[in-house]
Write a protein that holds these residues in place. Structure first.
Motif, PDB file in Angstrom:
ATOM      1  N   ARG A 274       0.309  -9.187 -12.185  1.00  0.00           N
ATOM      2  CA  ARG A 274       0.983  -8.575 -11.033  1.00  0.00           C
ATOM      3  C   ARG A 274       1.519  -7.192 -11.402  1.00  0.00           C
ATOM      4  NH1 ARG A 274       2.713  -6.649  -6.836  1.00  0.00           N
ATOM      5  NH2 ARG A 274       4.266  -7.571  -5.447  1.00  0.00           N
ATOM      6  N   VAL A 275       1.161  -6.192 -10.608  1.00  0.00           N
ATOM      7  CA  VAL A 275       1.647  -4.827 -10.815  1.00  0.00           C
ATOM      8  C   VAL A 275       2.891  -4.617  -9.969  1.00  0.00           C
ATOM      9  CG1 VAL A 275       1.101  -2.376 -10.621  1.00  0.00           C
ATOM     10  CG2 VAL A 275      -0.675  -3.999 -11.292  1.00  0.00           C
ATOM     11  N   LEU A 276       4.008  -4.354 -10.608  1.00  0.00           N
ATOM     12  CA  LEU A 276       5.266  -4.128  -9.888  1.00  0.00           C
ATOM     13  C   LEU A 276       5.505  -2.638  -9.763  1.00  0.00           C
ATOM     14  CD1 LEU A 276       7.543  -6.841 -11.551  1.00  0.00           C
ATOM     15  CD2 LEU A 276       6.315  -6.963  -9.381  1.00  0.00           C
ATOM     16  N   LEU A 277       5.501  -2.125  -8.534  1.00  0.00           N
ATOM     17  CA  LEU A 277       5.742  -0.710  -8.304  1.00  0.00           C
ATOM     18  C   LEU A 277       7.243  -0.429  -8.305  1.00  0.00           C
ATOM     19  CD1 LEU A 277       3.171  -0.035  -5.452  1.00  0.00           C
ATOM     20  CD2 LEU A 277       2.912   0.409  -7.884  1.00  0.00           C
ATOM     21  N   THR A 278       7.626   0.664  -8.897  1.00  0.00           N
ATOM     22  CA  THR A 278       9.033   1.051  -8.921  1.00  0.00           C
ATOM     23  C   THR A 278       9.316   2.027  -7.790  1.00  0.00           C
ATOM     24  OG1 THR A 278       8.551   2.856 -10.448  1.00  0.00           O
ATOM     25  CG2 THR A 278       9.161   0.729 -11.416  1.00  0.00           C
ATOM     26  N   GLY A 279      10.573   2.056  -7.345  1.00  0.00           N
ATOM     27  CA  GLY A 279      10.974   2.998  -6.305  1.00  0.00           C
ATOM     28  C   GLY A 279      10.596   2.530  -4.913  1.00  0.00           C
ATOM     29  N   ASP A 280      11.105   3.258  -3.930  1.00  0.00           N
ATOM     30  CA  ASP A 280      10.850   2.940  -2.531  1.00  0.00           C
ATOM     31  C   ASP A 280       9.733   3.812  -1.978  1.00  0.00           C
ATOM     32  OD1 ASP A 280      12.948   1.085  -2.494  1.00  0.00           O
ATOM     33  OD2 ASP A 280      14.414   2.673  -2.098  1.00  0.00           O
ATOM     34  N   VAL A 281       9.170   3.376  -0.849  1.00  0.00           N
ATOM     35  CA  VAL A 281       8.166   4.180  -0.163  1.00  0.00           C
ATOM     36  C   VAL A 281       8.846   5.446   0.363  1.00  0.00           C
ATOM     37  CG1 VAL A 281       6.493   4.252   1.703  1.00  0.00           C
ATOM     38  CG2 VAL A 281       6.927   2.103   0.510  1.00  0.00           C
ATOM     39  N   PRO A 282       8.324   6.633   0.060  1.00  0.00           N
ATOM     40  CA  PRO A 282       8.938   7.870   0.566  1.00  0.00           C
ATOM     41  C   PRO A 282       8.951   7.922   2.086  1.00  0.00           C
ATOM     42  CG  PRO A 282       7.337   8.336  -1.170  1.00  0.00           C
ATOM     43  CD  PRO A 282       7.160   6.898  -0.801  1.00  0.00           C
ATOM     44  N   SER A 283       9.799   8.741   2.629  1.00  0.00           N
ATOM     45  CA  SER A 283       9.901   8.876   4.078  1.00  0.00           C
ATOM     46  C   SER A 283       8.736   9.688   4.629  1.00  0.00           C
ATOM     47  CB  SER A 283      11.214   9.565   4.454  1.00  0.00           C
ATOM     48  OG  SER A 283      11.222   9.908   5.827  1.00  0.00           O
ATOM     49  N   PRO A 284       8.117   9.238   5.730  1.00  0.00           N
ATOM     50  CA  PRO A 284       7.052  10.041   6.351  1.00  0.00           C
ATOM     51  C   PRO A 284       7.577  11.305   7.008  1.00  0.00           C
ATOM     52  CG  PRO A 284       7.548   8.098   7.669  1.00  0.00           C
ATOM     53  CD  PRO A 284       8.331   7.953   6.408  1.00  0.00           C
ATOM     54  N   ILE A 285       8.900  11.444   7.092  1.00  0.00           N
ATOM     55  CA  ILE A 285       9.470  12.676   7.631  1.00  0.00           C
ATOM     56  C   ILE A 285       9.353  13.803   6.610  1.00  0.00           C
ATOM     57  CG2 ILE A 285      11.600  13.755   8.502  1.00  0.00           C
ATOM     58  CD1 ILE A 285      12.483  10.969   9.410  1.00  0.00           C
ATOM     59  N   ASN A 286       9.519  13.451   5.341  1.00  0.00           N
ATOM     60  CA  ASN A 286       9.454  14.447   4.275  1.00  0.00           C
ATOM     61  C   ASN A 286       8.671  13.864   3.097  1.00  0.00           C
ATOM     62  OD1 ASN A 286       9.917  16.770   2.775  1.00  0.00           O
ATOM     63  ND2 ASN A 286      11.892  16.037   2.003  1.00  0.00           N
ATOM     64  N   PRO A 287       7.351  13.755   3.223  1.00  0.00           N
ATOM     65  CA  PRO A 287       6.559  13.138   2.160  1.00  0.00           C
ATOM     66  C   PRO A 287       6.525  14.006   0.906  1.00  0.00           C
ATOM     67  CG  PRO A 287       5.132  14.074   3.843  1.00  0.00           C
ATOM     68  CD  PRO A 287       6.530  14.194   4.365  1.00  0.00           C
ATOM     69  N   PRO A 288       6.264  13.403  -0.258  1.00  0.00           N
ATOM     70  CA  PRO A 288       6.201  14.177  -1.503  1.00  0.00           C
ATOM     71  C   PRO A 288       5.062  15.192  -1.485  1.00  0.00           C
ATOM     72  CG  PRO A 288       6.314  11.810  -1.931  1.00  0.00           C
ATOM     73  CD  PRO A 288       6.057  11.970  -0.474  1.00  0.00           C
TER      74      PRO A 288
END
Length: 345
Positions: A274-288
Motif C-alpha cells: 500500500r502506497v500512503l500519500l502524504t499531505g492533502d489534495v491541493p486546492s483547485p482554486i490555486n493549484p501548484p
C-alpha cells in the motif's frame, strides 16, 4: 474502433468565485484545466480519480450540459464547443448521460412513462406503434416490467431507478453515453447487474461509453481504455490491461495500491504494498505550479515545480500509453511511502 467519435482539446471549465455586492470575481475553481482526450467509436473509456478531481465536470462538458470556459469539443468531426441551444438539439440525440444519483435524477412528480417518453417528445421522434408501446419496450429492454409504465419513481428501489435512467438515455438511440458513476449509489450485488446490463446494451446497440467512476475494480471490468485524472488534469491514459499491469504515473500507482483485495490469503501482501500519500489534495482554486501532483509525490524534483510535464508516451511504452510525468515509475522500481505490514488501507 480506430475512428474517434469524440475529441476534446485543451478543455477547460473554471467556476468563478465572486465577492461583494457587485459580484466582483476574485478567483476561480479550476475544475477542469486543460485536458486532451479522444473517445473511439464502439469503445468504453473509463475515467477514474479521487473525489474532486474534475471527472464528473468533464462528463458534463462532453455532453454540453456545461458550457466550456476554453478548449474545443469535437463530435464526429463537428465542433460543438459553443453551439446555441437550438443548434445543440441534433447533438442531444447522439449524446446522452446516465446520472450518478438515481434518487435525484428522476422527477418524483412524473410517472415512469412520462420520464422515459420526454426525450422522444422533445426531439419529435415518431413512434410507429405509439409512445406508450415504445416506452414499454425500453422498460423490458432494461429488465423492468412493462406494467411499470404508470408508476412513480418512489415506488422503485435504487437499482430499478437507475435502470429507468438507463432506459431514458437509450430512448433516442444515442451513439455516445456518458455514465457518471452510475453504480456508486447502489449495493454491490445490484452494481454487478447494472454493469452487466450496460455491457449487454453496448453489444446490442453498438454504443460508445465514457464510464466515470472511482471504483477501479468496476472500471477494470467494463473499460477498454482508462484515463486517470488528478486536480483537473489527465495524468495517465492507456489500454486497460497495460495500465493495471504497469502503471507509470506515481499517482496511478498509489490509486492501484488502494484497491481492496477480496482474497484473504493475499490481503497481507497487498497491505505491505500500500502506497500512503502524504499531505492533502491541493486546492483547485490555486493549484501548484508545474506538476500538480508534486506536493504529494515521492519522486518530485526541482523540474517538477517549474515545468508541467506533457501527456506523452514515455520510453519503452506504446503510443497508446501516455503519462504526464517527468520521472515515471518503471517496472520493478522501489516505491517510497509503502505502509508497514498490517497497516490499515
Amino acid at each position: 474502433m480506430s475512428e474517434n467519435l469524440l475529441e476534446v482539446t485543451g478543455l477547460q471549465k473554471h467556476f468563478p468565485i465572486t465577492k461583494g455586492l457587485f459580484k466582483r470575481q476574485v478567483g476561480a475553481v479550476r475544475a477542469v484545466d486543460g485536458i486532451d482526450l479522444a473517445v473511439r467509436a464502439g469503445e468504453t473509456l473509463g475515467v477514474v480519480g479521487e473525489s474532486g478531481c474534475g471527472k464528473s465536470t468533464a462528463g458534463r462538458l462532453f455532453t454540453r450540459i456545461l458550457e466550456p470556459t476554453g478548449g474545443r469539443i469535437t463530435f464526429e468531426g463537428r465542433d460543438v464547443s459553443h453551439l446555441s441551444t437550438a443548434a445543440l438539439r441534433p447533438f442531444r440525440r447522439d449524446v446522452q448521460m446516465i446520472f450518478q444519483d438515481p434518487y435525484s435524477s428522476l422527477n418524483p412528480r412524473h410517472t415512469v412513462g412520462s420520464i422515459i417518453s420526454a426525450p422522444l417528445q422533445i426531439q419529435k421522434i415518431p413512434t410507429p406503434q405509439g409512445t406508450k408501446k415504445a416506452v414499454q419496450e425500453l422498460l423490458e429492454l432494461v429488465g423492468l416490467n412493462p406494467e411499470h409504465y404508470n408508476r412513480y419513481p418512489h415506488e422503485f428501489s435504487g437499482g430499478q431507478r437507475q435502470r429507468i435512467g438507463i432506459a431514458r438515455a437509450l430512448a433516442l438511440r444515442p451513439k455516445l453515453i456518458v455514465a457518471d458513476e452510475p453504480v456508486s449509489a447502489l449495493d454491490v450485488s445490484i452494481q454487478a447487474q447494472v454493469v452487466n446490463l450496460l455491457d449487454d446494451l453496448q453489444s446490442e446497440f453498438d454504443l460508445t461509453y465514457v464510464f466515470i467512476a472511482h471504483d477501479l475494480s468496476v472500471v477494470r471490468h467494463i473499460s477498454d481504455r482508462v484515463a486517470v485524472m488528478y486536480l483537473g488534469k489527465v495524468v495517465e491514459i492507456a489500454e486497460r490491461d497495460a495500465l493495471y499491469a504497469s502503471p507509470r504515473h506515481p499517482y496511478t500507482v498509489a490509486l492501484m495500491s488502494a484497491v481492496p483485495v477480496p482474497d484473504p490469503s493475499r490481503r497481507d501482501r497487498a497491505q505491505r504494498n500500500r502506497v500512503l500519500l502524504t499531505g492533502d489534495v491541493p486546492s483547485p482554486i490555486n493549484p501548484p505550479s508545474g506538476c500538480r501532483f508534486r506536493t504529494r509525490c515521492w519522486k518530485a524534483q526541482e523540474i517538477c515545480a517549474t515545468e508541467e510535464p506533457p501527456l506523452v508516451p514515455r520510453a519503452g511504452d506504446p503510443a497508446s500509453h501516455q503519462t504526464a510525468c517527468h520521472f515515471p515509475v518503471v517496472e520493478g522500481e522501489a516505491v517510497q511511502g509503502r505502509s508497514p505490514a498490517g497497516a490499515s488501507a
